[in-house]
Design a protein around this motif. Structure first.
Motif: not given
Length: 413
Positions: A315-321, A334-337, A377-388
């Motif tokens: 499994i080379t990719e999985f996850g979420g922001e 959509s909680s982005w929590s 505009p709140t949770n990303q602002e130009g960032w991919n937030r999938k990281w650990l």
């Protein structure tokens, strides 16, 4: 004035242009050596030495300026994930001498298992980009390599997927020193023009250059030829040409690609994938974002996979922001929590227990990274937030979960 034959000037300017010193794919005692001089001059003396093993090989070049041979080393200590042994190797051709630090290991497959030095090893992996998020800049130095690989090692990994392009040589060499395997790939991604001869020429060039630079680096165990491509006769022919190019240059590593084609078959009540090209690969990678881009058709414990059942599958990719420090419902995307992301990881890891040919896991991805197409505009602002780990280096709940779960070979805690 004395006249000299042309061969004299050829030898004066002759230097070691290339060398490939590697262990046989299966045999733990056979070291194969190829040396290429810069000039196509026959009869140039060549010597390859491994002083610590008290082994050397001597000969002369052929008309193409090349020399090939093998060394039997029964007292060789192989490079391993828990003991990354490297040897000083000295290559002399004519008046030129090159030295390198080289490790020797076997990597192969046995049915659905990946073997390192003849023993099955589960690939506990993570991916990262060649980027230092804290300064929003490219990773390029030895210190950068130490930071990225050190963070990965703290998660308990034994492998890193260098996504999605060859990264700088500091990273490759430091992984070798740390005892971390690498999946290295070229950026053949999604909908490129597989009918174009110039595109194929470019792809062949990238693969050839990647192998040429890193073929002596035993940390590299996998050559990746594509990521998330769609089946078609043109794509299949294109990738087969890449595999031929790669295998003509190096047969001692495993060839692989990552796909995002797995789907749920409601009639059979299983996850499956239809792509005959996988028959050409040693190891198959799958990117699947269950719970993020794909809703669960069943509870995770009921999700069974039947994907390339006779090959090792990673499994080379999985996850979420998730935004670091953000609390919210674990059941609402959509909680982005961090709570949502952690549950997403628990659910995916539980599903993976039902993949019989699972040979490794690589969550996407280690650090939050810059991505100009992430507009929230709140949770990303130009960032991919999938990281650990956040862009400021703070480990998210999913990262803490992976530190334990990846080390335990995907068993849910």
């Amino acid at each position: 004035m004395k006249k000299y034959p042309k061969e004299f000037f050829g030898r004066c300017n002759n230097y070691v242009k290339d060398y490939f010193v590697r262990l046989d794919r299966k045999n733990p005692e056979k070291i194969y050596v190829d040396v290429a001089m810069s000039q196509p001059v026959a009869g140039e003396k060549v010597k390859v030495e491994i002083p610590e093993l008290k082994k050397s090989l001597e000969g002369v070049t052929d008309a193409a300026g090349r020399f090939a041979g093998k060394i039997t080393a029964r007292n060789l200590r192989r490079w391993a994930l828990d003991a990354p042994v490297l040897y000083d190797v000295k290559v002399t051709g004519g008046a030129d001498t090159v030295t390198d630090r080289i490790g020797f290991r076997n990597i192969d497959i046995d049915a659905t298992k990946i073997l390192v030095n003849g023993k099955p090893v589960f690939m506990r992996c993570v991916s990262f980009h060649e980027e230092i998020p804290q300064r929003m800049g490219r990773a390029f130095s030895k210190a950068d390599a130490e930071m990225l690989l050190g963070e990965a090692r703290d998660l308990g990994v034994n492998m890193v997927r260098l996504a999605h392009y060859p990264q700088n040589e500091y990273t490759v060499r430091m992984a070798e020193e740390m005892g971390i395997l690498l999946w290295e790939e070229i950026p053949i991604w999604q909908g490129i023009d597989f009918t174009s001869d110039s595109t194929l020429t470019k792809a062949r060039g990238m693969l050839t250059e990647m192998i040429a630079r890193d073929k002596n680096r035993c940390a590299v165990g996998f050559w990746g030829v594509a990521n998330e491509t769609r089946p078609s006769p043109q794509r299949n022919a294109f990738l087969k040409e890449l595999l031929k190019t790669g295998r003509d240059a190096d047969t001692t590593r495993l060839y692989t690609a990552a796909f995002d084609l797995v789907y749920f078959d409601p009639d059979r009540q299983i996850f499956t994938m239809d792509d005959s090209f996988t028959d050409n690969l040693d190891v198959v990678g799958v990117n699947k974002y269950m719970g993020r881009y794909h809703d669960w058709p069943l509870t995770p414990d009921k999700c069974v996979w039947d994907v390339t059942p006779n090959k090792p599958l990673i499994i080379t990719e999985f996850g979420g922001e998730a935004l670091y420090g953000q609390a919210g419902s674990e059941n609402v995307k959509s909680s982005w929590s961090e709570d949502y992301q952690a549950k997403l990881y628990r659910d995916n890891l539980r599903m993976m227990e039902n993949i019989p040919n699972l040979a490794g896991v690589s969550p996407w991805i280690l650090f939050d990274f810059r991505s100009p197409f992430r507009f929230h505009p709140t949770n990303q602002e130009g960032w991919n937030r999938k990281w650990l780990v956040s862009d400021r280096g703070q480990r998210k709940k999913a990262g803490l979960l992976c530190t334990i779960s990846i080390t335990a070979n995907v068993k849910v805690i």
